[in-house]
Design a protein around this motif. Sequence first.
Motif, mmCIF file in Angstrom:
data_model
loop_
_atom_site.group_PDB
_atom_site.id
_atom_site.type_symbol
_atom_site.label_atom_id
_atom_site.label_comp_id
_atom_site.label_asym_id
_atom_site.label_seq_id
_atom_site.Cartn_x
_atom_site.Cartn_y
_atom_site.Cartn_z
ATOM 1 N N GLN A 1 -10.046 -24.460 21.757
ATOM 2 C CA GLN A 1 -9.154 -25.554 21.381
ATOM 3 C C GLN A 1 -8.629 -25.319 19.973
ATOM 4 N N VAL A 2 -7.308 -25.342 19.838
ATOM 5 C CA VAL A 2 -6.695 -25.135 18.543
ATOM 6 C C VAL A 2 -6.747 -26.428 17.740
ATOM 7 N N GLN A 3 -7.183 -26.307 16.520
ATOM 8 C CA GLN A 3 -7.257 -27.482 15.662
ATOM 9 C C GLN A 3 -6.817 -27.167 14.249
ATOM 10 N N LEU A 4 -6.038 -28.060 13.694
ATOM 11 C CA LEU A 4 -5.712 -28.058 12.273
ATOM 12 C C LEU A 4 -6.145 -29.412 11.752
ATOM 13 N N VAL A 5 -7.059 -29.418 10.806
ATOM 14 C CA VAL A 5 -7.608 -30.664 10.294
ATOM 15 C C VAL A 5 -7.397 -30.730 8.794
ATOM 16 N N GLU A 6 -6.587 -31.700 8.362
ATOM 17 C CA GLU A 6 -6.316 -31.887 6.941
ATOM 18 C C GLU A 6 -7.344 -32.824 6.322
ATOM 19 N N SER A 7 -7.551 -32.641 5.038
ATOM 20 C CA SER A 7 -8.415 -33.537 4.266
ATOM 21 C C SER A 7 -7.995 -33.479 2.813
ATOM 22 N N GLY A 8 -8.496 -34.419 2.022
ATOM 23 C CA GLY A 8 -8.243 -34.407 0.592
ATOM 24 C C GLY A 8 -7.216 -35.411 0.114
ATOM 25 N N GLY A 9 -6.588 -36.115 1.044
ATOM 26 C CA GLY A 9 -5.628 -37.118 0.622
ATOM 27 C C GLY A 9 -6.306 -38.310 -0.019
ATOM 28 N N GLY A 10 -5.504 -39.185 -0.598
ATOM 29 C CA GLY A 10 -6.073 -40.373 -1.221
ATOM 30 C C GLY A 10 -5.084 -41.031 -2.151
ATOM 31 N N LEU A 11 -5.609 -41.921 -2.983
ATOM 32 C CA LEU A 11 -4.804 -42.667 -3.948
ATOM 33 C C LEU A 11 -5.029 -42.085 -5.333
ATOM 34 N N VAL A 12 -3.942 -41.807 -6.030
ATOM 35 C CA VAL A 12 -4.036 -41.240 -7.367
ATOM 36 C C VAL A 12 -2.925 -41.834 -8.226
ATOM 37 N N GLN A 13 -3.162 -41.922 -9.513
ATOM 38 C CA GLN A 13 -2.141 -42.420 -10.429
ATOM 39 C C GLN A 13 -1.121 -41.326 -10.732
ATOM 40 N N ALA A 14 0.055 -41.738 -11.086
ATOM 41 C CA ALA A 14 1.089 -40.788 -11.468
ATOM 42 C C ALA A 14 0.570 -39.889 -12.596
ATOM 43 N N GLY A 15 0.875 -38.605 -12.476
ATOM 44 C CA GLY A 15 0.380 -37.629 -13.436
ATOM 45 C C GLY A 15 -0.943 -36.993 -13.040
ATOM 46 N N TYR A 114 7.245 -24.099 13.784
ATOM 47 C CA TYR A 114 5.786 -24.200 13.705
ATOM 48 C C TYR A 114 5.224 -24.694 15.035
ATOM 49 N N GLU A 115 4.241 -23.975 15.538
ATOM 50 C CA GLU A 115 3.682 -24.285 16.858
ATOM 51 C C GLU A 115 2.550 -25.308 16.817
ATOM 52 N N TYR A 116 1.803 -25.333 15.758
ATOM 53 C CA TYR A 116 0.626 -26.192 15.695
ATOM 54 C C TYR A 116 0.701 -27.099 14.469
ATOM 55 N N TRP A 117 0.223 -28.317 14.645
ATOM 56 C CA TRP A 117 0.275 -29.330 13.588
ATOM 57 C C TRP A 117 -1.047 -30.078 13.499
ATOM 58 N N GLY A 118 -1.385 -30.459 12.266
ATOM 59 C CA GLY A 118 -2.534 -31.324 12.073
ATOM 60 C C GLY A 118 -2.139 -32.778 12.231
ATOM 61 N N GLN A 119 -3.111 -33.654 12.063
ATOM 62 C CA GLN A 119 -2.883 -35.082 12.262
ATOM 63 C C GLN A 119 -2.326 -35.760 11.010
ATOM 64 N N GLY A 120 -2.392 -35.091 9.894
ATOM 65 C CA GLY A 120 -1.841 -35.633 8.659
ATOM 66 C C GLY A 120 -2.873 -36.311 7.791
ATOM 67 N N THR A 121 -2.617 -36.317 6.497
ATOM 68 C CA THR A 121 -3.468 -37.011 5.543
ATOM 69 C C THR A 121 -2.576 -37.759 4.553
ATOM 70 N N GLN A 122 -2.935 -38.992 4.269
ATOM 71 C CA GLN A 122 -2.104 -39.852 3.435
ATOM 72 C C GLN A 122 -2.330 -39.545 1.956
ATOM 73 N N VAL A 123 -1.237 -39.383 1.243
ATOM 74 C CA VAL A 123 -1.266 -39.255 -0.216
ATOM 75 C C VAL A 123 -0.443 -40.407 -0.791
ATOM 76 N N THR A 124 -1.060 -41.168 -1.674
ATOM 77 C CA THR A 124 -0.380 -42.283 -2.303
ATOM 78 C C THR A 124 -0.475 -42.125 -3.811
ATOM 79 N N VAL A 125 0.674 -42.112 -4.474
ATOM 80 C CA VAL A 125 0.724 -41.958 -5.920
ATOM 81 C C VAL A 125 1.249 -43.258 -6.517
ATOM 82 N N SER A 126 0.427 -43.906 -7.320
ATOM 83 C CA SER A 126 0.811 -45.179 -7.904
ATOM 84 C C SER A 126 1.454 -44.955 -9.270
ATOM 85 N N SER A 127 2.379 -45.830 -9.610
ATOM 86 C CA SER A 127 3.083 -45.686 -10.895
ATOM 87 C C SER A 127 2.378 -46.442 -12.002
#
Length: 127
Positions: A1-15, A114-127
């Motif tokens: 089974q082909v899998q692409l698994v993203e991680s590391g996203g999150g909430l971070v302040q600008a800069g 691109y043939e294969y895709w991961g499910q995505g990871t949310q990145v939120t940058v606050s001002s």
Amino acid sequence: QVQLVESGGGLVQAGGSLRLSCAASGRTFGSYTMGWFRQAPGKEREFVAAITWSGSITSYADSVKGRFTISRDNAKNKSTVYLQMNSLKPAATAVYYCAAALRAALGPRDDRGYEYWGQGTQVTVSS
């Protein structure tokens, strides 16, 4: 089974910084071009960065050049792709997707190749 698994996203302040990871398994991704794309609410998915199978050639969207770095680790039976994001701006807020392309016949910046895709990871940058 082909899998692409993203991680590391999150909430971070600008800069601030984040490092995204994409673990690819299920086939020999060491021969694939790997890319990062992102999609913000109400916008089309856009290219962020890509790296060839050997890691010798990288490409970046103009909006992230000089601040983001893509890299990869081709271990046996598993490849991991990273996206180091520095000096983040609120405009970077999006869901980030990892993708794999065997030939990238349309070029590394075109998501249609691109043939294969991961499910995505949310990145939120606050001002």
